[in-house]
Design a protein around this motif. Structure first.
Motif, PDB file in Angstrom:
ATOM      1  N   ARG A  58     -13.643 -84.047  -9.139  1.00 47.84           N
ATOM      2  CA  ARG A  58     -12.461 -83.959 -10.016  1.00 47.84           C
ATOM      3  C   ARG A  58     -12.861 -83.468 -11.400  1.00 47.84           C
ATOM      4  N   LEU A  59     -13.926 -84.029 -11.949  1.00 49.38           N
ATOM      5  CA  LEU A  59     -14.389 -83.581 -13.261  1.00 49.38           C
ATOM      6  C   LEU A  59     -14.863 -82.135 -13.227  1.00 49.38           C
ATOM      7  N   ALA A  60     -15.529 -81.739 -12.150  1.00 52.75           N
ATOM      8  CA  ALA A  60     -15.992 -80.351 -12.030  1.00 52.75           C
ATOM      9  C   ALA A  60     -14.800 -79.402 -12.022  1.00 52.75           C
ATOM     10  N   GLY A  61     -13.736 -79.771 -11.327  1.00 51.75           N
ATOM     11  CA  GLY A  61     -12.530 -78.940 -11.310  1.00 51.75           C
ATOM     12  C   GLY A  61     -11.860 -78.865 -12.666  1.00 51.75           C
ATOM     13  N   LEU A  62     -11.827 -79.986 -13.377  1.00 51.24           N
ATOM     14  CA  LEU A  62     -11.199 -79.996 -14.699  1.00 51.24           C
ATOM     15  C   LEU A  62     -11.997 -79.170 -15.710  1.00 51.24           C
ATOM     16  N   VAL A  63     -13.319 -79.273 -15.639  1.00 50.79           N
ATOM     17  CA  VAL A  63     -14.158 -78.487 -16.551  1.00 50.79           C
ATOM     18  C   VAL A  63     -13.982 -76.998 -16.271  1.00 50.79           C
ATOM     19  N   THR A  64     -13.916 -76.637 -14.998  1.00 53.13           N
ATOM     20  CA  THR A  64     -13.720 -75.234 -14.632  1.00 53.13           C
ATOM     21  C   THR A  64     -12.385 -74.720 -15.142  1.00 53.13           C
ATOM     22  N   ALA A  65     -11.324 -75.502 -14.964  1.00 53.26           N
ATOM     23  CA  ALA A  65     -10.001 -75.087 -15.436  1.00 53.26           C
ATOM     24  C   ALA A  65      -9.969 -74.977 -16.954  1.00 53.26           C
ATOM     25  N   GLY A  66     -10.607 -75.914 -17.640  1.00 55.37           N
ATOM     26  CA  GLY A  66     -10.654 -75.871 -19.102  1.00 55.37           C
ATOM     27  C   GLY A  66     -11.414 -74.661 -19.614  1.00 55.37           C
ATOM     28  N   LEU A  67     -12.523 -74.331 -18.974  1.00 53.09           N
ATOM     29  CA  LEU A  67     -13.301 -73.162 -19.370  1.00 53.09           C
ATOM     30  C   LEU A  67     -12.509 -71.881 -19.152  1.00 53.09           C
TER      31      LEU A  67
END
Length: 104
Positions: free
Chosen positions: A36-45
């Motif tokens: 979940r955190l990996a997906g959120l970081v990717t979306a934020g980037l």
């Protein structure tokens, strides 16, 4: 300092970061929060890259045809258009706005 020093330093940091990733225990990676955190970081980037490429020109903030293209692409995404259609509609919007004289 020499440019090659910074290039080699960046390469070493990237290598060490990847190496550390192999040393993380499986128990940590199997935690449900990690994907979940990996997906959120990717979306934020991705969002930050879109904003910077839309509103920045060098060191200045600008409002030009890219903003209109982003709005059109956003509406197409909201309407669940296929990705290729989103890209084409955004490009068309930018081209038409630049043709109409709304360019930086």
């Amino acid at each position: 300092m020499n440019m090659w020093f910074w290039v080699l330093t960046a390469a070493a940091i990237a290598y060490v970061t990847k190496l550390v990733g192999y040393l993380i225990p499986d128990a940590v990676l199997d935690h449900p929060l990690v994907p979940r955190l990996a997906g959120l970081v990717t979306a934020g980037l991705l969002a930050s890259l879109v904003v910077m490429n839309t509103f920045a020109s060098g060191t200045e903030l600008v409002l030009d045809a890219r903003v209109g293209a982003l709005i059109v692409a956003g509406i197409a995404l909201w309407l669940r258009a296929p990705f290729l259609a989103v890209v084409i509609l955004g490009a068309l919007a930018a081209a038409l706005l630049r043709w109409a004289g709304w360019a930086a």
